[in-house]
Design an enzyme around this catalytic site. Structure first.
Site, mmCIF file in Angstrom:
data_model
loop_
_atom_site.group_PDB
_atom_site.id
_atom_site.type_symbol
_atom_site.label_atom_id
_atom_site.label_comp_id
_atom_site.label_asym_id
_atom_site.label_seq_id
_atom_site.Cartn_x
_atom_site.Cartn_y
_atom_site.Cartn_z
ATOM 1 N N PRO A 108 1.237 -0.566 -0.071
ATOM 2 C CA PRO A 108 -0.112 -0.102 -0.546
ATOM 3 C C PRO A 108 0.959 1.253 0.366
ATOM 4 O O PRO A 108 1.461 1.154 0.832
ATOM 5 C CB PRO A 108 -0.941 0.189 1.300
ATOM 6 C CG PRO A 108 -0.136 -1.446 2.193
ATOM 7 C CD PRO A 108 0.991 -1.345 1.161
ATOM 8 N N MET A 109 0.678 2.295 -1.254
ATOM 9 C CA MET A 109 1.441 3.635 -0.971
ATOM 10 C C MET A 109 0.425 4.305 -1.119
ATOM 11 O O MET A 109 -0.314 4.232 -2.406
ATOM 12 C CB MET A 109 2.738 3.279 -2.340
ATOM 13 C CG MET A 109 3.475 2.252 -1.585
ATOM 14 S SD MET A 109 4.839 2.007 -3.007
ATOM 15 C CE MET A 109 3.993 0.708 -3.826
ATOM 16 N N GLN A 155 -6.224 -1.658 2.932
ATOM 17 C CA GLN A 155 -5.745 -1.015 4.682
ATOM 18 C C GLN A 155 -5.889 0.470 5.221
ATOM 19 O O GLN A 155 -6.570 0.825 4.333
ATOM 20 C CB GLN A 155 -3.762 -0.374 4.313
ATOM 21 C CG GLN A 155 -2.858 -0.275 5.531
ATOM 22 C CD GLN A 155 -1.673 0.443 5.218
ATOM 23 O OE1 GLN A 155 -2.060 1.420 4.574
ATOM 24 N NE2 GLN A 155 -0.689 -0.995 5.390
ATOM 25 N N CYS A 161 3.171 2.877 9.013
ATOM 26 C CA CYS A 161 3.609 4.288 8.577
ATOM 27 C C CYS A 161 4.026 5.646 9.011
ATOM 28 O O CYS A 161 3.649 5.746 10.282
ATOM 29 C CB CYS A 161 2.148 5.092 7.661
ATOM 30 S SG CYS A 161 2.115 6.443 6.634
ATOM 31 N N LYS A 176 0.348 -4.869 9.164
ATOM 32 C CA LYS A 176 1.517 -3.883 8.590
ATOM 33 C C LYS A 176 2.497 -3.596 9.252
ATOM 34 O O LYS A 176 1.749 -2.294 10.073
ATOM 35 C CB LYS A 176 1.226 -3.345 7.378
ATOM 36 C CG LYS A 176 2.666 -3.182 6.595
ATOM 37 C CD LYS A 176 2.647 -3.051 4.786
ATOM 38 C CE LYS A 176 3.758 -2.781 4.420
ATOM 39 N NZ LYS A 176 4.634 -1.187 4.755
ATOM 40 N N HIS A 204 7.447 -4.454 7.457
ATOM 41 C CA HIS A 204 8.905 -3.686 7.069
ATOM 42 C C HIS A 204 10.108 -4.042 7.688
ATOM 43 O O HIS A 204 10.194 -3.525 9.376
ATOM 44 C CB HIS A 204 8.490 -2.311 6.982
ATOM 45 C CG HIS A 204 9.261 -1.648 6.472
ATOM 46 N ND1 HIS A 204 9.382 -0.757 5.749
ATOM 47 C CD2 HIS A 204 10.883 -1.490 6.063
ATOM 48 C CE1 HIS A 204 9.875 0.332 4.705
ATOM 49 N NE2 HIS A 204 10.838 -0.078 5.298
ATOM 50 N N ASN A 215 8.486 -7.525 4.434
ATOM 51 C CA ASN A 215 8.981 -5.459 2.876
ATOM 52 C C ASN A 215 9.865 -4.750 3.952
ATOM 53 O O ASN A 215 10.419 -5.053 4.541
ATOM 54 C CB ASN A 215 7.518 -5.088 3.249
ATOM 55 C CG ASN A 215 7.158 -3.768 2.849
ATOM 56 O OD1 ASN A 215 7.149 -2.400 3.435
ATOM 57 N ND2 ASN A 215 7.547 -3.740 1.646
ATOM 58 N N GLY A 216 10.674 -4.307 2.657
ATOM 59 C CA GLY A 216 11.776 -3.030 2.786
ATOM 60 C C GLY A 216 12.468 -3.417 2.037
ATOM 61 O O GLY A 216 12.968 -4.548 2.014
ATOM 62 N N GLY A 217 13.174 -2.509 0.427
ATOM 63 C CA GLY A 217 14.160 -2.631 0.066
ATOM 64 C C GLY A 217 14.711 -3.461 -0.972
ATOM 65 O O GLY A 217 15.325 -4.074 -1.227
#
Length: 328
Positions: free
Chosen positions: A19-20, A72, A102, A141, A173, A213-215
């Protein structure tokens, strides 16, 4: 394909697009679905009060072609989150996810997002309320910690409490969020990645669906992570280079051949036509397609046409064919 709750229980591998905010809107998700049938797609985060009191069709409406798709939610009031969960379930989503990761200033002031890492009991009450409102999977998340928290201890405390409350799965993350001293943008890159921490969480929780998640930037990265965890989530890499998604079904799930990005671009034309007929703008869709031909000859002209021509008053879906001609 089995539903998400069954996938989580059976530890079926899951690939997802993160989700962004301001990125993964309904047009982006429709486009991404053409590139991968297997990807689990997530909406942008929407706050529970916005869903309860706002324009629901605008905020959480989606095309049936997007399934499987997860909504989300942002919030920290259990009753509000339960009501928002019921509304989203009625809209037909496949999963409801609570944002506990977030790091933006706006979410801190609203008491949701990563600051909830410091409130594990409250997060558990939220999950319990959400679970009471739906039979859909309810997931979290989160980050591995915030600020000066011990990331070993803080993550375990949060996770154990939400699992006791009925949480169906976790996406972690693999960075801390520094709410004091770093901007939201800096929080996406500066805190060091600690994939091993997420791997250890999975080792401890053999029967719990844990995604990382992450990178994560490549299909090869995904394959490596899936040796240790149940799911992998791509964020900016999937958005900025969407052609990556064309290889997900074949490379990660052994299904078919990589999707042809030219065919996907052409398949977006009738979708654009329908959107324009309803009063929408071409640019609202094409902005998500700009990176589709990254590094290919003609990609600069593709980006130029989609960026410049799409905002003109008379812009139409035919600009996709013009842009494709520059690549052939």
């Amino acid at each position: 394909m089995e539903n998400l709750k069954d996938q989580y229980k059976s530890m079926t591998k899951v690939f997802s697009v993160a989700p962004m905010m301001e990125w993964t809107d309904r047009h982006c998700r429709y486009f991404h679905r053409l590139l991968s049938a297997r990807a689990l797609l997530y909406t942008e985060m929407v706050t529970a009060p916005a869903i309860i009191h706002g324009d629901r069709d605008h905020l959480i409406g989606f095309d049936a072609a997007e399934h499987p798709v997860a909504q989300q939610l942002g919030g920290s009031d259990p009753a509000q989150l339960a009501e928002a969960t019921r509304i989203c379930a009625d809209y037909g989503y496949d999963e409801i996810n609570l944002n506990v990761g977030c790091p933006s200033d706006r979410v801190q002031s609203g008491m949701f997002g990563a600051c909830l890492m410091a409130e594990p009991d409250l997060v558990a009450r939220c999950i319990e309320a959400m679970k009471g409102a739906t039979s859909l999977p309810v997931t979290v998340k989160c980050r591995i910690g915030i600020d000066e928290q011990d990331e070993e201890q803080a993550l375990d405390i949060l996770v154990d409490k939400v699992l006791d409350a009925g949480c169906d799965g976790l996406t972690v993350h693999a960075r801390k969020a520094w709410l004091q001293g770093l901007s939201p943008k800096e929080n996406r890159d500066i805190p060091p990645l600690n994939y091993d921490r997420v791997y250890r969480l999975k080792q401890r929780l053999a029967d719990v669906h844990v995604a990382i998640n992450g990178g994560v930037k490549t299909i090869e990265d995904c394959q490596l992570h899936l040796q240790h965890v149940d799911g992998v989530m791509l964020g900016r890499a999937a958005y900025q280079n969407p052609a990556l998604l064309a290889h997900v079904d074949s490379a990660l799930f052994g299904e078919g051949e990589p999707v042809d990005p030219f065919a996907v671009a052409e398949a977006m034309i009738p979708y654009i036509d329908r959107h324009v007929a309803r009063g929408g703008r071409v640019s609202q869709i094409t902005r998500h397609m700009i990176g589709l031909f990254q590094s290919r000859p003609g990609a600069k002209r593709w980006r130029q046409i989609l960026t410049v021509e799409s905002v003109k008053p008379d812009a139409a879906s035919s600009l996709i064919l013009d842009a494709l001609a520059a690549l052939r």
